[in-house]
Design an enzyme around this catalytic site. Structure first.
Site, short mmCIF file in Angstrom:
data_model
loop_
_atom_site.label_atom_id
_atom_site.label_comp_id
_atom_site.label_asym_id
_atom_site.label_seq_id
_atom_site.Cartn_x
_atom_site.Cartn_y
_atom_site.Cartn_z
N MET B 1 0.84 -1.18 0.00
CA MET B 1 0.00 0.00 0.00
C MET B 1 0.88 1.24 0.00
O MET B 1 0.85 2.03 -0.90
CB MET B 1 -0.86 -0.02 1.26
N CYS B 2 1.77 1.30 1.00
CA CYS B 2 2.66 2.45 1.06
C CYS B 2 4.02 1.94 1.53
O CYS B 2 4.19 0.78 1.86
CB CYS B 2 2.14 3.50 2.05
N ARG B 3 4.97 2.82 1.55
CA ARG B 3 6.31 2.53 2.07
C ARG B 3 6.75 3.76 2.84
O ARG B 3 6.42 4.88 2.47
CB ARG B 3 7.30 2.26 0.94
N ASN B 113 1.46 2.63 7.11
CA ASN B 113 1.31 1.74 5.97
C ASN B 113 0.34 0.65 6.38
O ASN B 113 0.48 0.08 7.46
CB ASN B 113 2.66 1.12 5.59
#
Lengths: 283, 283, 283, 283
Positions: B1-3, B113
């Site tokens: 999804m995110c970092r 995240n």
């Protein structure tokens, strides 16, 4: 704060209304004459209806309208019989696409000029009054969007004037409960793709400017040479935050505390009063 | 999804951490190896502390990080001893600045995240649990921001691990009440500018990846030639969604269901468990 | 068309100069008093120097400065002893980052207010006069950027006033060759990070407004209570498109057809005249 | 580098081609299978023709296509019989609207995948070869745009294949003069709103992928249940950087070193060879 235009009538390229008039909405984005702010450069949006689609299109951008090339191209190439356009001057909330008008839900479009006074204080109470099934659709942070969702909550689909009156009533009573003076200032346009409702109201009775265009047949008699007038039907009507030009006889002020309906057949102009929320009986 | 990346230690130009490593965060924006999505192009943000300012700076943009020139310049010219950076892959909510991490309130920064499962359904209940005094500060539409405001509501300023545990507990119980399976998936970093807390947790016990860097003194012994290692103090520490390179011995997985504290003196690694909300006694 | 500020002196947070003054550059983006356009909303940029970096940083955005949160944060957190800031009102060329000032090449920054008259016609001839080794660095489409590359071509690094005079001379002669009346209108600031050169010139002798700040020691005597004045050294100097406030005695018009140098030691004010290109002898 | 689609045939909503296919262009923006880069997130553009307008519309944005709401809405609401769409992966030049394809001049649209090798070195010579009357229209900094203006210079309006061959020939010879290996790599689509020309060529004979769709009548026989096939005419044709799905028999590789013409009547597929510039006789 903002400026807007609602058009209903003969299908035309959006640019004929948004760009070509002498004091067009695009011109107003740089040099509004009647707005609280002369510059409306914090984003813009257009919404339009096309045949065979279940819901209207919107094009919304966070930059100023005056130099936006996508707006220019789309407005030049898209024709519609019913469209809204809005230019924004933020009163503090973020400059982001989800704060740009018009807002959409299903077939409905909504746009607003004005503000809920003390909105930071009232925001939570107003958001809580939104139908829980609709709440997740709220994407931005403006008072205008919450007003839309409140109107949807209060029956916009069945009775637009009633729903808007109840929304306004809730804003008034919530403002009073928080000791906020003059809670509501609004001109609002809303449409389902068939009819357009336009409202002008403020608690203090000094509402933002709002005008509607004169009947085309009457106007055509006055100005037989005006090109646009020859191309549009008698039923075509504009409602605008400020006149698009100086054509004499073309623009009429929407009276303080009233609303109009642009629809097939006779257009309507009526008084508008907020309807206070009914107190729930104690269980 | 995110970092994301959290850095604490010797003041360095942000670019040394964000751009220079072989598998930097910027590289991860295009080619994440361990993320659910390989592309993280829906906005980014950095937040950093500077002496003599009451709250941290943030730079957040809605475009991809990989070609952003402002990010490149700011990262090259700004030095800081404590900074966060985040790249976003939207799971549906709008791509807008107010949805970009890190989120800020006063001296605090927060980034996340993961996701709250079924967030559309839970959103209203969770937003209502936010302290009414904080509610007006919510500007975006993400689960991550509401998690931050819940943690603030539950005492983040006094007891970060406790506040995050109570936030997680509320998400769990709200999810259960709505019949949502596995409500919470999160790696979270939060800082007050002095200490960094990093959490790894998910209801199902299969949390997104999270790593912390090995003690610099130990690492320096292993890799005496690594330039960055020579320039930073023994107390410098990174916490990252995925390793920034292949330096052997450099990265350690944060265990499932745990949190760490990067702080002056001894760093800490502890178990993490959500704390269910206490039921209010009937009055 | 545009407005700009050049600051040189005691290191300060950029915000003290860009945001805090009564008629700050941010205020000028909405309400310029002396500009040709009152609104300067087509992008902005700041450029600043920091110790230990080979070239200055720039932050340039295509939206208006007045509501840009990144600008606000960076300006609040970044301190510099020498910085440029510019707000843009496009005269037709695209609103894009590479058209935002200041422009940078190596250690140099350049910004411009004004226009080359008939630029569409002259553009090719002027671009061809740019050193072929520099030509590939041109990224945007403005006259301002080509003026910068012409000045670089004509020896900016060795003799800034001479290089700018030769650039202006080429614009004049190219305009004359194309029958363009009044080819050049400019106020320009350029710096190498040590000294700032500011030029005011136009073919017709009616140049855009330009002011420099009074010597700090003199000003401090006049206004012993002004906070900013107490924090800055005697050598601190501002050059601005229009005064940042109404402090009496603070601002002096740069005379028509002249340039100034802000530098360690004595500041300079001299006459400026374009230098026509020498005709190449026939081979 | 980039991916593109050209559609010609029965008027359809753009979204049917851009969004609905299994491996649509939007999907390719995140996960290209055959591109040099898997991510094409550095801007996008669509161009389409509508009746009664002198030139096509374009919608071009600098963000990724995959989450762009304006693209989604416009594609869903706009119908056209001929449109181009392009997603960009920058090879170094700025991410800005004027670098997004398709490029437009009058009635013409142009888009490109590939690169001029060593473009920084060749850029000036190529720009100088553009007709001086067209030079001022160059707004961006890409090789692709200059290739378009060279083709216009070399007679695109009268003889598209010849003009593109002369453009390619000039790139080849300019590259050779500068000692650049394999100067040209291109798939190009160009249209005047009536016909579409698509080219596949590279100096080294290993061009980027390019496919055209099988004749609809043949395809309909193979796949009688495919919904889109029932709605489009026999003359409908797609040319694409990579197949939009796995429909067997649907996609045919454009042979190396060839071009096709999609037009009323018989479609054409021919060999393509660059035409070297003729040396001007000494005057």
């Amino acid at each position: 704060m903002c400026r807007w235009i609602a058009y209903s009538g003969t299908p035309v390229a959006l640019s004929r209304v948004l760009f070509q008039p002498q004091h067009s909405l695009i011109d107003q984005s740089l040099h509004s004459r009647l707005g609280v702010e002369t510059t409306n450069g914090d984003g813009f949006g257009v919404g339009w209806y096309t045949p065979d689609t279940a819901s209207p299109a919107t094009l919304r951008e966070i930059g100023p309208a005056w130099n936006d090339r996508n707006l220019r191209d789309v407005a030049h190439h898209v024709r519609s019989n019913l469209f809204f356009a809005h230019i924004r001057a933020s009163t503090g909330t973020a400059v982001q696409q989800t704060n740009c008008h018009p807002f959409r839900s299903g077939r409905w479009l909504w746009m607003h000029n004005g503000a809920i006074n003390g909105y930071r204080e009232l925001r939570r109470d107003l958001a809580l009054a939104v139908d829980p099934a609709l709440y997740p659709e709220i994407e931005g942070s403006t008072d205008s969007e919450v007003m839309f969702f409140l109107a949807l909550t209060f029956g916009l689909a069945e009775d637009p004037p009633g729903a808007v009156a109840r929304m306004a009533g809730l804003v008034e009573s919530t403002g009073q409960a928080h000791g906020v003076p003059h809670p509501l200032q609004m001109t609002v346009a809303v449409t389902d793709g068939e009819r357009v409702w336009a409202f002008r109201y403020s608690t203090e009775g000094r509402s933002r400017s709002l005008y509607y265009s004169t009947k085309v047949s009457a106007l055509r008699a006055l100005h037989p040479d005006a090109a646009l007038l020859r191309d549009i039907s008698d039923e075509t009507r504009l409602v605008v935050s400020e006149p698009l030009g100086d054509l004499s006889g073309a623009w009429n002020e929407v009276p303080e505390g009233s609303y109009g309906v642009v629809q097939p057949g006779e257009h309507i102009l009526r008084e508008f009063q907020p309807v206070p929320p009914t107190v729930a009986a104690p269980g």
